[in-house]
Motif scaffolding. Structure first.
Motif, PDB file in Angstrom:
ATOM      1  N   THR A 102      14.378 -11.370 -15.287  1.00  0.00           N
ATOM      2  CA  THR A 102      14.491  -9.923 -15.447  1.00  0.00           C
ATOM      3  C   THR A 102      13.646  -9.207 -14.403  1.00  0.00           C
ATOM      4  O   THR A 102      14.084  -8.207 -13.819  1.00  0.00           O
ATOM      5  CB  THR A 102      14.050  -9.497 -16.866  1.00  0.00           C
ATOM      6  OG1 THR A 102      14.841 -10.193 -17.827  1.00  0.00           O
ATOM      7  CG2 THR A 102      14.202  -8.001 -17.066  1.00  0.00           C
ATOM      8  N   TYR A 126      15.443  -9.323 -11.162  1.00  0.00           N
ATOM      9  CA  TYR A 126      16.572  -8.388 -11.181  1.00  0.00           C
ATOM     10  C   TYR A 126      16.080  -6.957 -10.995  1.00  0.00           C
ATOM     11  O   TYR A 126      16.721  -6.157 -10.309  1.00  0.00           O
ATOM     12  CB  TYR A 126      17.359  -8.535 -12.489  1.00  0.00           C
ATOM     13  CG  TYR A 126      18.408  -7.467 -12.670  1.00  0.00           C
ATOM     14  CD1 TYR A 126      19.543  -7.447 -11.864  1.00  0.00           C
ATOM     15  CD2 TYR A 126      18.269  -6.482 -13.637  1.00  0.00           C
ATOM     16  CE1 TYR A 126      20.510  -6.469 -12.020  1.00  0.00           C
ATOM     17  CE2 TYR A 126      19.227  -5.501 -13.799  1.00  0.00           C
ATOM     18  CZ  TYR A 126      20.342  -5.490 -12.994  1.00  0.00           C
ATOM     19  OH  TYR A 126      21.294  -4.519 -13.141  1.00  0.00           O
ATOM     20  N   MET A 127      14.953  -6.618 -11.596  1.00  0.00           N
ATOM     21  CA  MET A 127      14.429  -5.261 -11.491  1.00  0.00           C
ATOM     22  C   MET A 127      13.994  -4.922 -10.063  1.00  0.00           C
ATOM     23  O   MET A 127      13.859  -3.751  -9.729  1.00  0.00           O
ATOM     24  CB  MET A 127      13.258  -5.076 -12.455  1.00  0.00           C
ATOM     25  CG  MET A 127      13.677  -5.110 -13.909  1.00  0.00           C
ATOM     26  SD  MET A 127      12.290  -5.070 -15.023  1.00  0.00           S
ATOM     27  CE  MET A 127      12.203  -3.331 -15.344  1.00  0.00           C
ATOM     28  N   LYS A 128      13.797  -5.916  -9.233  1.00  0.00           N
ATOM     29  CA  LYS A 128      13.421  -5.679  -7.840  1.00  0.00           C
ATOM     30  C   LYS A 128      14.636  -5.451  -6.939  1.00  0.00           C
ATOM     31  O   LYS A 128      14.476  -5.099  -5.779  1.00  0.00           O
ATOM     32  CB  LYS A 128      12.619  -6.873  -7.309  1.00  0.00           C
ATOM     33  CG  LYS A 128      11.255  -7.005  -7.936  1.00  0.00           C
ATOM     34  CD  LYS A 128      10.532  -8.230  -7.390  1.00  0.00           C
ATOM     35  CE  LYS A 128       9.184  -8.409  -8.060  1.00  0.00           C
ATOM     36  NZ  LYS A 128       8.507  -9.638  -7.598  1.00  0.00           N
ATOM     37  N   THR A 129      15.839  -5.618  -7.467  1.00  0.00           N
ATOM     38  CA  THR A 129      17.041  -5.486  -6.652  1.00  0.00           C
ATOM     39  C   THR A 129      17.497  -4.026  -6.567  1.00  0.00           C
ATOM     40  O   THR A 129      17.183  -3.195  -7.428  1.00  0.00           O
ATOM     41  CB  THR A 129      18.198  -6.325  -7.212  1.00  0.00           C
ATOM     42  OG1 THR A 129      18.539  -5.840  -8.513  1.00  0.00           O
ATOM     43  CG2 THR A 129      17.827  -7.800  -7.284  1.00  0.00           C
ATOM     44  N   GLU A 171      20.535  -3.077  -6.895  1.00  0.00           N
ATOM     45  CA  GLU A 171      21.532  -2.894  -7.960  1.00  0.00           C
ATOM     46  C   GLU A 171      20.885  -2.324  -9.220  1.00  0.00           C
ATOM     47  O   GLU A 171      21.421  -1.401  -9.841  1.00  0.00           O
ATOM     48  CB  GLU A 171      22.189  -4.242  -8.263  1.00  0.00           C
ATOM     49  CG  GLU A 171      23.260  -4.199  -9.316  1.00  0.00           C
ATOM     50  CD  GLU A 171      23.824  -5.581  -9.616  1.00  0.00           C
ATOM     51  OE1 GLU A 171      24.381  -5.733 -10.718  1.00  0.00           O
ATOM     52  OE2 GLU A 171      23.698  -6.496  -8.787  1.00  0.00           O
ATOM     53  N   TYR A 172      19.751  -2.858  -9.602  1.00  0.00           N
ATOM     54  CA  TYR A 172      19.047  -2.366 -10.795  1.00  0.00           C
ATOM     55  C   TYR A 172      18.565  -0.932 -10.569  1.00  0.00           C
ATOM     56  O   TYR A 172      18.723  -0.076 -11.439  1.00  0.00           O
ATOM     57  CB  TYR A 172      17.859  -3.268 -11.132  1.00  0.00           C
ATOM     58  CG  TYR A 172      16.993  -2.715 -12.246  1.00  0.00           C
ATOM     59  CD1 TYR A 172      17.421  -2.779 -13.567  1.00  0.00           C
ATOM     60  CD2 TYR A 172      15.777  -2.103 -11.977  1.00  0.00           C
ATOM     61  CE1 TYR A 172      16.654  -2.261 -14.589  1.00  0.00           C
ATOM     62  CE2 TYR A 172      15.004  -1.581 -12.994  1.00  0.00           C
ATOM     63  CZ  TYR A 172      15.445  -1.662 -14.293  1.00  0.00           C
ATOM     64  OH  TYR A 172      14.678  -1.132 -15.301  1.00  0.00           O
ATOM     65  N   SER A 175      21.465   1.408 -10.873  1.00  0.00           N
ATOM     66  CA  SER A 175      21.950   1.588 -12.250  1.00  0.00           C
ATOM     67  C   SER A 175      20.998   2.469 -13.063  1.00  0.00           C
ATOM     68  O   SER A 175      21.442   3.306 -13.844  1.00  0.00           O
ATOM     69  CB  SER A 175      22.154   0.240 -12.928  1.00  0.00           C
ATOM     70  OG  SER A 175      20.920  -0.391 -13.163  1.00  0.00           O
ATOM     71  N   VAL A 176      19.707   2.325 -12.842  1.00  0.00           N
ATOM     72  CA  VAL A 176      18.736   3.172 -13.556  1.00  0.00           C
ATOM     73  C   VAL A 176      18.857   4.615 -13.088  1.00  0.00           C
ATOM     74  O   VAL A 176      18.817   5.552 -13.893  1.00  0.00           O
ATOM     75  CB  VAL A 176      17.298   2.643 -13.363  1.00  0.00           C
ATOM     76  CG1 VAL A 176      16.275   3.634 -13.872  1.00  0.00           C
ATOM     77  CG2 VAL A 176      17.134   1.315 -14.067  1.00  0.00           C
TER      78      VAL A 176
END
Length: 103
Positions: free
Chosen positions: A71, A74-77, A79-80, A83-84
């Motif tokens: 997780t 993923y939060m470093k991408t 894409e995340y 989306s946020v």
């Protein structure tokens, strides 16, 4: 002869009494050892089950740690982050058309 027979009879009674007392003490010790062995076996069973439970918890925590790391990655991408930004801030890309429901 009566004296020696009487004396031997007393000696035999004393020997029997001594053997009886020694046998009784031996049985008491045996009973005590058996009781202690059962108590130790009960403790061993408890600790073994606790060990299995703790090992299962360790495995769950390892899996959870892996999930948290995934997780975090993923939060470093981008894409995340995108989306946020769309969900929380309502941002849109250029040339993107947004349709809203009529109320």
């Amino acid at each position: 002869m009566k004296k020696s027979d009487n004396r031997q009879s007393r000696i035999r009674r004393n020997n029997r009494l001594g053997m009886f007392l020694i046998s009784g003490i031996a049985l008491l010790l045996l009973g005590s050892f058996i009781t202690q062995a059962q108590t130790l076996q009960t403790r061993l069973d408890y600790y073994n089950s606790r060990l299995e439970s703790l090992e299962a918890q360790i495995e769950e925590e390892k899996a959870r740690t892996i999930e948290i790391r995934e997780t975090e990655e993923y939060m470093k991408t981008d894409e995340y982050i995108e989306s946020v930004a769309r969900e929380k801030l309502g941002l849109v890309k250029e040339n993107e058309i947004i349709f809203k429901e009529a109320q």
